[in-house]
Design a protein around this motif. Structure first.
Motif, PDB file in Angstrom:
ATOM      1  N   GLU A 105       4.682 -34.927   9.932  1.00 18.21           N
ATOM      2  CA  GLU A 105       5.727 -35.305   8.983  1.00 18.21           C
ATOM      3  C   GLU A 105       5.889 -36.822   8.891  1.00 18.21           C
ATOM      4  O   GLU A 105       6.420 -37.327   7.904  1.00 18.21           O
ATOM      5  N   ASN A 106       5.447 -37.527   9.920  1.00 23.73           N
ATOM      6  CA  ASN A 106       5.736 -38.962  10.023  1.00 23.73           C
ATOM      7  C   ASN A 106       4.474 -39.816  10.083  1.00 23.73           C
ATOM      8  O   ASN A 106       4.491 -40.913  10.660  1.00 23.73           O
ATOM      9  N   ILE A 107       3.393 -39.356   9.470  1.00 23.78           N
ATOM     10  CA  ILE A 107       2.156 -40.120   9.488  1.00 23.78           C
ATOM     11  C   ILE A 107       2.346 -41.479   8.811  1.00 23.78           C
ATOM     12  O   ILE A 107       1.766 -42.484   9.239  1.00 23.78           O
ATOM     13  N   GLY A 108       3.175 -41.538   7.798  1.00 20.77           N
ATOM     14  CA  GLY A 108       3.437 -42.817   7.139  1.00 20.77           C
ATOM     15  C   GLY A 108       4.029 -43.834   8.102  1.00 20.77           C
ATOM     16  O   GLY A 108       3.609 -44.997   8.129  1.00 20.77           O
ATOM     17  N   LEU A 109       5.009 -43.413   8.916  1.00 22.38           N
ATOM     18  CA  LEU A 109       5.615 -44.311   9.892  1.00 22.38           C
ATOM     19  C   LEU A 109       4.605 -44.683  10.974  1.00 22.38           C
ATOM     20  O   LEU A 109       4.536 -45.851  11.394  1.00 22.38           O
ATOM     21  N   ILE A 110       3.807 -43.713  11.415  1.00 23.42           N
ATOM     22  CA  ILE A 110       2.787 -43.989  12.437  1.00 23.42           C
ATOM     23  C   ILE A 110       1.811 -45.046  11.935  1.00 23.42           C
ATOM     24  O   ILE A 110       1.463 -45.988  12.648  1.00 23.42           O
ATOM     25  N   LYS A 111       1.371 -44.915  10.688  1.00 26.79           N
ATOM     26  CA  LYS A 111       0.418 -45.886  10.141  1.00 26.79           C
ATOM     27  C   LYS A 111       1.062 -47.248   9.899  1.00 26.79           C
ATOM     28  O   LYS A 111       0.386 -48.270   9.928  1.00 26.79           O
ATOM     29  N   LEU A 112       2.369 -47.268   9.657  1.00 23.21           N
ATOM     30  CA  LEU A 112       3.067 -48.549   9.522  1.00 23.21           C
ATOM     31  C   LEU A 112       3.092 -49.281  10.860  1.00 23.21           C
ATOM     32  O   LEU A 112       2.832 -50.480  10.933  1.00 23.21           O
ATOM     33  N   LEU A 113       3.388 -48.531  11.921  1.00 26.76           N
ATOM     34  CA  LEU A 113       3.493 -49.139  13.245  1.00 26.76           C
ATOM     35  C   LEU A 113       2.128 -49.390  13.863  1.00 26.76           C
ATOM     36  O   LEU A 113       1.926 -50.385  14.564  1.00 26.76           O
ATOM     37  N   PHE A 114       1.182 -48.473  13.620  1.00 25.93           N
ATOM     38  CA  PHE A 114      -0.167 -48.577  14.186  1.00 25.93           C
ATOM     39  C   PHE A 114      -1.189 -48.406  13.058  1.00 25.93           C
ATOM     40  O   PHE A 114      -1.709 -47.303  12.855  1.00 25.93           O
ATOM     41  N   PRO A 115      -1.458 -49.456  12.296  1.00 27.02           N
ATOM     42  CA  PRO A 115      -2.370 -49.329  11.148  1.00 27.02           C
ATOM     43  C   PRO A 115      -3.745 -48.780  11.524  1.00 27.02           C
ATOM     44  O   PRO A 115      -4.404 -48.157  10.691  1.00 27.02           O
ATOM     45  N   ASN A 116      -4.179 -49.004  12.765  1.00 22.47           N
ATOM     46  CA  ASN A 116      -5.496 -48.529  13.191  1.00 22.47           C
ATOM     47  C   ASN A 116      -5.446 -47.186  13.918  1.00 22.47           C
ATOM     48  O   ASN A 116      -6.441 -46.776  14.520  1.00 22.47           O
ATOM     49  N   ALA A 117      -4.304 -46.520  13.885  1.00 25.61           N
ATOM     50  CA  ALA A 117      -4.176 -45.231  14.565  1.00 25.61           C
ATOM     51  C   ALA A 117      -5.189 -44.238  14.015  1.00 25.61           C
ATOM     52  O   ALA A 117      -5.468 -44.223  12.818  1.00 25.61           O
ATOM     53  N   ARG A 118      -5.745 -43.432  14.895  1.00 28.74           N
ATOM     54  CA  ARG A 118      -6.696 -42.399  14.498  1.00 28.74           C
ATOM     55  C   ARG A 118      -5.935 -41.078  14.406  1.00 28.74           C
ATOM     56  O   ARG A 118      -5.381 -40.595  15.399  1.00 28.74           O
ATOM     57  N   ILE A 119      -5.888 -40.517  13.220  1.00 34.17           N
ATOM     58  CA  ILE A 119      -5.158 -39.270  12.984  1.00 34.17           C
ATOM     59  C   ILE A 119      -6.164 -38.121  12.906  1.00 34.17           C
ATOM     60  O   ILE A 119      -7.057 -38.135  12.059  1.00 34.17           O
ATOM     61  N   ILE A 120      -6.012 -37.129  13.778  1.00 32.62           N
ATOM     62  CA  ILE A 120      -6.878 -35.953  13.747  1.00 32.62           C
ATOM     63  C   ILE A 120      -6.034 -34.759  13.335  1.00 32.62           C
ATOM     64  O   ILE A 120      -5.064 -34.400  14.003  1.00 32.62           O
ATOM     65  N   SER A 121      -6.404 -34.154  12.230  1.00 31.96           N
ATOM     66  CA  SER A 121      -5.706 -32.976  11.709  1.00 31.96           C
ATOM     67  C   SER A 121      -6.524 -31.738  12.039  1.00 31.96           C
ATOM     68  O   SER A 121      -7.632 -31.574  11.544  1.00 31.96           O
ATOM     69  N   VAL A 122      -5.991 -30.889  12.901  1.00 31.87           N
ATOM     70  CA  VAL A 122      -6.704 -29.677  13.308  1.00 31.87           C
ATOM     71  C   VAL A 122      -6.338 -28.547  12.351  1.00 31.87           C
ATOM     72  O   VAL A 122      -5.172 -28.188  12.216  1.00 31.87           O
ATOM     73  N   ARG A 123      -7.343 -28.011  11.706  1.00 31.28           N
ATOM     74  CA  ARG A 123      -7.137 -26.917  10.758  1.00 31.28           C
ATOM     75  C   ARG A 123      -7.657 -25.625  11.363  1.00 31.28           C
ATOM     76  O   ARG A 123      -8.572 -25.631  12.182  1.00 31.28           O
ATOM     77  N   ARG A 124      -7.073 -24.520  10.921  1.00 34.08           N
ATOM     78  CA  ARG A 124      -7.447 -23.218  11.455  1.00 34.08           C
ATOM     79  C   ARG A 124      -7.035 -22.155  10.458  1.00 34.08           C
ATOM     80  O   ARG A 124      -6.168 -22.383   9.613  1.00 34.08           O
ATOM     81  N   ASP A 125      -7.648 -20.982  10.553  1.00 39.63           N
ATOM     82  CA  ASP A 125      -7.244 -19.870   9.697  1.00 39.63           C
ATOM     83  C   ASP A 125      -5.730 -19.697   9.831  1.00 39.63           C
ATOM     84  O   ASP A 125      -5.222 -19.473  10.935  1.00 39.63           O
ATOM     85  N   PRO A 126      -4.973 -19.827   8.730  1.00 42.81           N
ATOM     86  CA  PRO A 126      -3.512 -19.785   8.822  1.00 42.81           C
ATOM     87  C   PRO A 126      -2.976 -18.485   9.397  1.00 42.81           C
ATOM     88  O   PRO A 126      -1.902 -18.465   9.996  1.00 42.81           O
ATOM     89  N   ARG A 127      -3.722 -17.397   9.241  1.00 42.79           N
ATOM     90  CA  ARG A 127      -3.264 -16.130   9.811  1.00 42.79           C
ATOM     91  C   ARG A 127      -3.317 -16.159  11.330  1.00 42.79           C
ATOM     92  O   ARG A 127      -2.438 -15.610  12.008  1.00 42.79           O
ATOM     93  N   ASP A 128      -4.328 -16.821  11.885  1.00 37.46           N
ATOM     94  CA  ASP A 128      -4.390 -16.970  13.337  1.00 37.46           C
ATOM     95  C   ASP A 128      -3.321 -17.935  13.841  1.00 37.46           C
ATOM     96  O   ASP A 128      -2.760 -17.750  14.925  1.00 37.46           O
ATOM     97  N   ILE A 129      -3.029 -18.988  13.055  1.00 38.68           N
ATOM     98  CA  ILE A 129      -1.939 -19.896  13.414  1.00 38.68           C
ATOM     99  C   ILE A 129      -0.630 -19.120  13.487  1.00 38.68           C
ATOM    100  O   ILE A 129       0.149 -19.260  14.432  1.00 38.68           O
TER     101      ILE A 129
END
Length: 308
Positions: A105-129
């Motif tokens: 929800e706060n990736i915008g704030l994270i990138k403001l504070l840490f412009p070089n932050a590495r964001i990893i988005s883990v995706r998965r079958d939503p039914r298993d989630i």
């Protein structure tokens, strides 16, 4: 010591995030810190600051009250806090993984504070989630994970998450690495190499020995951390397919946006700069800044000036 901006890693609380964190944390230069509260605490401090100044603005509107110096100060404070999460004798560590579920929800704030932050988005079958969340008792029915106790709510959360991630990917094209849980399980070395390359560290084969990693884990997936990479959680939803109608309904429900009255200032930090000028005795400059501020946010009156 952390010499580079730490990694930031998020997603809904599912086994896939724990596995990915364990792979990353197996690297000699990466520390898996679990689910940190540094971003929520930063937001809470921003809210307190705005109440103190009497601006009446809330997060995320108030972010543009921050000057470049304010941002630098917050970043330095967070780096100090992150260093305190490191284990003893951690001289080689250059990156910290924070897998708090709602960091997305706060990736915008994270990138403001840490412009070089590495964001990893883990995706998965939503039914298993959904199944994973629904079967886990987070002891937080009235907290941030309250949605996990109702399949329809889980579906709505997944739909909201997809929309939010689409927004962030448009805002930060190429900056967010998407990783499919199913790919990590079926091709762990290939995906591990891809993630480590994205973070910017060299390959180390021990990252695949996730069951051998010796560190405390405080998340709901603690038992999975001690297991080798396994595939039994794939398509687990099929066993419960007859009961997933509420989930499908929630996922496909129309998303209704509530009106948002957000005012963006043309120049960041107008309020902070105005207060600074006032305290320096530069009253004409302060008056000009406050007049411009009141033009954009009429109800704003810095509380610190009430005491003058």
């Amino acid at each position: 010591m952390i010499q580079r901006c730490p990694c930031s890693y998020w997603v809904c609380r599912v086994p896939g995030t724990t596995l990915v964190e364990q792979i990353l944390a197996g690297h000699s230069q990466i520390h898996g810190a679990g689910e940190l509260g540094v971003i929520p605490s930063t937001i809470a401090r921003l809210e307190r600051w705005e109440r103190h100044t009497g601006s009446g603005r809330h997060y995320p509107d108030c972010v543009d009250d921050l000057t470049a110096d304010d941002v630098a100060g917050i970043t330095a404070s967070l780096l100090k806090e992150l260093r305190e999460t490191l284990p003893e004798n951690a001289a080689e560590i250059r990156h910290v993984v924070d897998k708090l579920p709602h960091n997305f929800e706060n990736i915008g704030l994270i990138k403001l504070l840490f412009p070089n932050a590495r964001i990893i988005s883990v995706r998965r079958d939503p039914r298993d989630i959904a199944i994973s969340n629904y079967f886990t008792d987070y002891a937080a029915r009235h907290g941030g994970m309250g949605f996990a106790y109702d399949l329809r709510w889980i579906g709505e959360q997944l739909a909201d998450h997809n929309l939010m991630m689409h927004h962030w990917n448009q805002l930060f094209p190429g900056d967010i690495l998407e990783v499919r849980y199913e790919d990590v399980v079926s091709e762990p070395e290939r995906e591990a190499r891809r993630m480590l390359d994205y973070v910017g560290v060299q390959w180390e084969p021990q990252v695949l020995d996730t069951s051998e990693l010796d560190r405390p884990v405080k998340t709901a997936s603690v038992w999975q951390v001690r297991q080798p990479i396994y595939q039994t959680a794939r398509e687990r939803w099929r066993r419960y397919a007859d009961f997933l109608a509420p989930l499908i309904a929630g996922t496909n429900a129309k998303i209704v946006h509530e009106p948002v009255e957000m005012v963006s200032l043309p120049v960041p930090g107008m309020q902070s700069e105005g207060i600074a000028r006032y305290r320096q005795g530069k009253l004409d400059e302060a008056e000009m800044l406050f007049k411009r501020l009141l033009h954009h946010v009429p109800n704003t009156l810095p509380r610190s000036l009430w005491w003058a």
